[in-house]
Design a protein around this motif. Structure first.
Motif, PDB file in Angstrom:
ATOM      1  N   VAL A   1      42.064  61.866  -2.319  1.00 62.89           N
ATOM      2  CA  VAL A   1      43.035  62.963  -3.225  1.00 62.89           C
ATOM      3  C   VAL A   1      44.364  62.430  -3.766  1.00 62.89           C
ATOM      4  O   VAL A   1      44.954  61.812  -3.035  1.00 62.89           O
ATOM      5  N   LYS A   2      44.381  62.659  -5.157  1.00 60.11           N
ATOM      6  CA  LYS A   2      45.702  62.324  -5.766  1.00 60.11           C
ATOM      7  C   LYS A   2      46.321  63.509  -5.944  1.00 60.11           C
ATOM      8  O   LYS A   2      45.908  64.331  -6.560  1.00 60.11           O
ATOM      9  N   HIS A   3      47.595  63.511  -6.075  1.00 59.11           N
ATOM     10  CA  HIS A   3      48.491  64.210  -6.217  1.00 59.11           C
ATOM     11  C   HIS A   3      49.708  64.074  -7.257  1.00 59.11           C
ATOM     12  O   HIS A   3      50.437  62.891  -7.165  1.00 59.11           O
ATOM     13  N   VAL A   4      49.627  64.735  -8.493  1.00 55.61           N
ATOM     14  CA  VAL A   4      50.871  64.528  -9.417  1.00 55.61           C
ATOM     15  C   VAL A   4      51.569  65.617  -9.218  1.00 55.61           C
ATOM     16  O   VAL A   4      51.322  66.780  -9.571  1.00 55.61           O
ATOM     17  N   ILE A   5      53.044  65.466  -9.027  1.00 56.37           N
ATOM     18  CA  ILE A   5      53.850  66.612  -8.742  1.00 56.37           C
ATOM     19  C   ILE A   5      54.947  66.406  -9.753  1.00 56.37           C
ATOM     20  O   ILE A   5      55.759  65.375  -9.930  1.00 56.37           O
ATOM     21  N   LYS A   6      55.224  67.561 -10.653  1.00 58.65           N
ATOM     22  CA  LYS A   6      56.438  67.415 -11.602  1.00 58.65           C
ATOM     23  C   LYS A   6      57.351  68.551 -11.212  1.00 58.65           C
ATOM     24  O   LYS A   6      57.143  69.634 -11.160  1.00 58.65           O
ATOM     25  N   ALA A   7      58.777  68.049 -11.345  1.00 62.31           N
ATOM     26  CA  ALA A   7      59.751  69.348 -11.295  1.00 62.31           C
ATOM     27  C   ALA A   7      60.266  69.776 -12.524  1.00 62.31           C
ATOM     28  O   ALA A   7      60.754  68.755 -13.392  1.00 62.31           O
ATOM     29  N   GLY A   8      60.585  70.848 -12.883  1.00 67.30           N
ATOM     30  CA  GLY A   8      61.106  71.413 -13.823  1.00 67.30           C
ATOM     31  C   GLY A   8      62.451  72.086 -13.645  1.00 67.30           C
ATOM     32  O   GLY A   8      62.958  71.661 -12.858  1.00 67.30           O
ATOM     33  N   ASP A   9      62.839  72.841 -14.486  1.00 62.98           N
ATOM     34  CA  ASP A   9      64.226  73.461 -14.337  1.00 62.98           C
ATOM     35  C   ASP A   9      64.288  74.491 -13.168  1.00 62.98           C
ATOM     36  O   ASP A   9      65.082  74.654 -12.132  1.00 62.98           O
TER      37      ASP A   9
ATOM     38  N   ASN B   1      64.694  59.543 -11.829  1.00 64.32           N
ATOM     39  CA  ASN B   1      65.294  60.936 -11.873  1.00 64.32           C
ATOM     40  C   ASN B   1      64.765  61.852 -10.825  1.00 64.32           C
ATOM     41  O   ASN B   1      65.124  63.113 -11.122  1.00 64.32           O
ATOM     42  N   GLY B   2      63.663  61.726 -10.223  1.00 66.02           N
ATOM     43  CA  GLY B   2      63.399  62.333  -9.279  1.00 66.02           C
ATOM     44  C   GLY B   2      62.413  63.679  -9.807  1.00 66.02           C
ATOM     45  O   GLY B   2      62.272  64.804  -8.965  1.00 66.02           O
ATOM     46  N   LYS B   3      61.998  63.585 -11.223  1.00 67.25           N
ATOM     47  CA  LYS B   3      61.273  64.484 -11.679  1.00 67.25           C
ATOM     48  C   LYS B   3      59.838  64.283 -11.419  1.00 67.25           C
ATOM     49  O   LYS B   3      59.028  65.498 -11.867  1.00 67.25           O
ATOM     50  N   ARG B   4      59.087  63.361 -11.146  1.00 73.74           N
ATOM     51  CA  ARG B   4      57.882  63.057 -11.036  1.00 73.74           C
ATOM     52  C   ARG B   4      57.492  62.137  -9.762  1.00 73.74           C
ATOM     53  O   ARG B   4      58.269  61.338  -9.766  1.00 73.74           O
ATOM     54  N   ILE B   5      56.472  62.869  -9.007  1.00 69.58           N
ATOM     55  CA  ILE B   5      56.017  61.690  -7.888  1.00 69.58           C
ATOM     56  C   ILE B   5      54.553  61.708  -8.032  1.00 69.58           C
ATOM     57  O   ILE B   5      53.964  62.674  -8.570  1.00 69.58           O
ATOM     58  N   GLU B   6      53.781  60.718  -7.460  1.00 73.31           N
ATOM     59  CA  GLU B   6      52.488  60.519  -7.309  1.00 73.31           C
ATOM     60  C   GLU B   6      52.112  60.128  -6.054  1.00 73.31           C
ATOM     61  O   GLU B   6      52.670  59.511  -5.541  1.00 73.31           O
ATOM     62  N   ILE B   7      51.280  60.922  -5.298  1.00 68.71           N
ATOM     63  CA  ILE B   7      50.914  60.540  -3.624  1.00 68.71           C
ATOM     64  C   ILE B   7      49.256  60.564  -3.703  1.00 68.71           C
ATOM     65  O   ILE B   7      48.582  61.213  -4.484  1.00 68.71           O
ATOM     66  N   GLU B   8      48.901  59.498  -3.122  1.00 74.03           N
ATOM     67  CA  GLU B   8      47.514  59.679  -2.690  1.00 74.03           C
ATOM     68  C   GLU B   8      47.300  59.689  -1.234  1.00 74.03           C
ATOM     69  O   GLU B   8      47.896  59.110  -0.520  1.00 74.03           O
ATOM     70  N   ASP B   9      46.250  60.585  -0.990  1.00 72.11           N
ATOM     71  CA  ASP B   9      45.597  60.660   0.582  1.00 72.11           C
ATOM     72  C   ASP B   9      44.220  60.049   0.568  1.00 72.11           C
ATOM     73  O   ASP B   9      43.585  60.216  -0.458  1.00 72.11           O
ATOM     74  N   ARG B  10      43.997  59.521   1.667  1.00 72.18           N
ATOM     75  CA  ARG B  10      42.750  58.930   1.812  1.00 72.18           C
ATOM     76  C   ARG B  10      42.093  59.342   3.190  1.00 72.18           C
ATOM     77  O   ARG B  10      42.731  59.502   4.254  1.00 72.18           O
ATOM     78  N   LEU B  11      41.237  60.284   3.061  1.00 75.13           N
ATOM     79  CA  LEU B  11      40.609  61.071   4.204  1.00 75.13           C
ATOM     80  C   LEU B  11      39.564  60.157   4.894  1.00 75.13           C
ATOM     81  O   LEU B  11      39.072  59.254   4.524  1.00 75.13           O
ATOM     82  N   GLU B  12      39.630  60.477   6.396  1.00 77.73           N
ATOM     83  CA  GLU B  12      38.491  59.726   6.985  1.00 77.73           C
ATOM     84  C   GLU B  12      36.921  59.723   6.726  1.00 77.73           C
ATOM     85  O   GLU B  12      36.428  58.765   7.161  1.00 77.73           O
ATOM     86  N   ASP B  13      36.664  60.680   5.996  1.00 76.98           N
ATOM     87  CA  ASP B  13      35.325  60.571   5.608  1.00 76.98           C
ATOM     88  C   ASP B  13      35.038  60.008   4.249  1.00 76.98           C
ATOM     89  O   ASP B  13      33.952  60.047   3.560  1.00 76.98           O
TER      90      ASP B  13
END
Length: 285
Positions: free
Chosen positions: A101-109, A85-97
């Motif tokens: 970093v994990k990102h949980v992003i949630k859409a409301g109204d 439904n496009g309301k929640r995504i999770e992203i992971e970043d891996r830095l060279e060091d």
């Protein structure tokens, strides 16, 4: 005929109930992330969506007067999950060091919530100091990107930050013009070392908090963003406004959490500020 009329009346009642119970299609936002760009989509948004380079860069301290390539900590990004439904995504970043970093992003109204967790699983201290989500505002404000590199690009007159507890439009006075890279304008909070910010002109004005954003072209809506903790507010040169979030380095084994919020609301300054204070009580003036 009576049966037919009863059916018609029943159908009218059913449709009426459906229209009442159905979610308002205007009052909802959805998310899409691809190629490091986060898109917030909604029919109430001028231009149809807000695009943010998410994330543009992770940065080392000592950045104010240094070549940008020496400041950036390279990273790789991947999408972990996304709801249908496009309301929640999770992203992971891996830095060279080695930092993850994990990102949980949630859409409301009418808002989007960000929860960022940065962890250093290595045995070496990380210099990951701050990060840049680059929010593009050209469609929202009705600006033309070709003017973005002027000293006072027209779009900034729609943009704002908080100074002395008040919503203050750009361009602010005084306006800094000297830096390693020009133009643009950086506003750093009191707790951030002036040697550790974006290498663009640094204003002597100190923001009251991390809330920043812009008005729509017709002045009926506000797009705003805030992070806690935050590193700086930055008016950039690609028709963008930044609220860059702060990590402050990571010791071996250390984890830090950062919170963010994006608002798409009617142009009621008092209501937005009240809502910001409720959402970020620890980061108030």
């Amino acid at each position: 005929m009576k049966v037919c009329m009863r059916n018609v009346i029943g159908l009218i009642i059913l449709l009426g109930c459906s229209s009442i119970d159905a979610a308002d299609p205007v009052a909802t936002l959805t998310l899409r992330w691809q190629d490091r760009f986060l898109e917030v989509i909604g029919p109430q948004i001028p231009g149809g969506s807000i695009r943010t380079h998410y994330l543009e860069a992770y940065c080392r301290p000592g950045s104010t007067d240094r070549d940008w390539n020496e400041t950036v900590i390279r990273h790789q990004s991947r999408l972990i999950s996304a709801t249908e439904n496009g309301k929640r995504i999770e992203i992971e970043d891996r830095l060279e060091d080695g930092v993850v970093v994990k990102h949980v992003i949630k859409a409301g109204d009418d808002d989007v919530e960000f929860l960022v967790t940065a962890t250093n699983p290595t045995e070496t201290e990380s210099q990951t100091h701050w990060a840049q989500p680059c929010m593009r505002v050209d469609k929202f404000v009705g600006g033309d990107p070709k003017d973005a590199r002027e000293v006072f690009p027209p779009y900034i007159r729609k943009c704002f930050l908080m100074i002395d507890g008040k919503l203050t439009r750009l361009p602010t006075e005084p306006w800094a013009t000297d830096a390693r890279y020009v133009p643009g304008q950086v506003y750093a909070p009191a707790h951030v070392d002036r040697g550790d910010v974006n290498p663009r002109p640094l204003s002597e004005l100190v923001p009251s908090n991390g809330l920043t954003g812009c008005y729509s072209s017709d002045e009926t809506m506000i797009l705003a963003v805030a992070w806690e903790p935050y590193q700086e507010i930055f008016q950039g040169v690609i028709t963008c406004m930044h609220a860059d979030f702060r990590i402050g380095g990571l010791k071996p084994g250390e984890t830090k959490t950062i919170r963010g919020k994006l608002y798409l609301v009617p142009a009621d300054e008092a209501s937005l500020i009240e809502r910001y204070h409720a959402d970020f009580a620890s980061g108030n003036d």
